[in-house]
Write an enzyme that holds these catalytic residues in place. Structure first.
Site: not given
Length: 294
Positions: A186, A199
């Site tokens: 990500s 996350y």
């Protein structure tokens, strides 16, 4: 959008995404507009013909787009998903419409025994494994670290990195020279995110895992790479952010819009194909134009 034909002018602008929320985990069929997962103007070139690929989180979002692209390139597929039965069966029908072969496996990838089950069923069904796509993930925005419970932290890491580790470990005995592992990291692994601390941390672990595993498997000629998406319109978005955030999702990118899953699929095809035989330990950033370190 009916996914019949995709052009750049068809890509949804952020302002056209209606503020919406869903219960976790999100369902693709409930999204408005539904994500674009297929470019029907491109029918594939047989670049993955007869390859066997496992895709976690392949029922929706990025995973669905990759699965459809792989089917069009001739791959046989295993789609691993957790809860969304309708999305999974919709994806299966789409793949079969391209004469693709697909096996659905339902379960929690954060369980190491389930990872072993995935590999066992894959080998029983197809007799081999060539490509592993570690894509499944979860996120839970919080305004501060003090709001991240032990349970949330453990769940995020179990899905996002433990599951990736378990499945890769179980797959290694069946991978050989020319095999490819592709992980979904990500943009948050590179620039962080103030409301996605756990996350972002887990995706940082994915990046380190990718680089270290690439070095470890180089002698076996097994390539390991990753994709680092920016804001992409997937079920993860309306199921984790509030309506106001969803309404402006992706506006802060240089291209001023969120990406669609179909816009990532070709990168996953490339990294698994013979066109990428000298690429390992690398990251492809697909984020609407933001330049990030690494």
């Amino acid at each position: 959008m009916d996914n019949k034909e995709m052009k750049d002018s068809d890509m949804y602008k952020a302002g056209e995404i209606k503020g919406q929320t869903q219960e976790k985990p999100g369902r693709e069929f409930k999204m408005e507009p539904e994500p674009i997962y297929d470019n029907k103007t491109h029918m594939g070139y047989g670049r993955l013909k007869d390859k066997v690929a496992i895709i976690t989180g392949g029922d929706s979002g990025i995973g669905r787009a990759v699965a459809v692209a792989y089917a069009k390139e001739g791959a046989n597929l295993v789609i691993v998903y957790n809860i969304a039965d309708k999305d999974a069966n919709d994806t299966k029908s789409i793949i079969e419409s391209y004469n693709g072969k697909v096996l659905l496996i339902k379960g929690d990838i954060g369980n190491s025994k389930f990872a072993e089950k995935i590999i066992d069923r894959t080998i029983k069904e197809y007799g081999k494994l060539d490509i592993l796509i570690n894509n499944a993930a979860e996120q839970h925005p919080q305004q501060g670290i003090q709001y991240i419970t032990d349970e949330q932290l453990e769940s995020t890491f179990k899905t996002n990195i433990f599951g990736m580790f378990y499945l890769t470990r179980a797959a290694i005995p069946y991978l050989s020279e020319g095999s490819s592992i592709i992980n979904t990291s990500s943009i948050t692994a590179y620039r962080g995110d103030s409301t996605l601390i756990d996350y972002s941390s887990s995706k940082g672990a994915v990046t380190s895992f990718t680089r270290s595993l690439a070095l470890n498997l180089a002698e076996k000629k097994i390539r390991v790479n990753q994709i680092a998406p920016g804001p992409i319109w997937t079920p993860l978005i309306p199921s984790t952010f509030d309506k106001a955030s969803v309404e402006i999702f992706g506006e802060n990118t240089p291209l001023k819009r969120p990406g669609q899953p179909v816009e990532l699929a070709e990168a996953y095809v490339f990294l698994a194909s013979d066109g990428a035989t000298y690429i390992s330990g690398q990251t492809i950033h697909i984020n609407g134009g933001e330049v990030v370190n690494g």
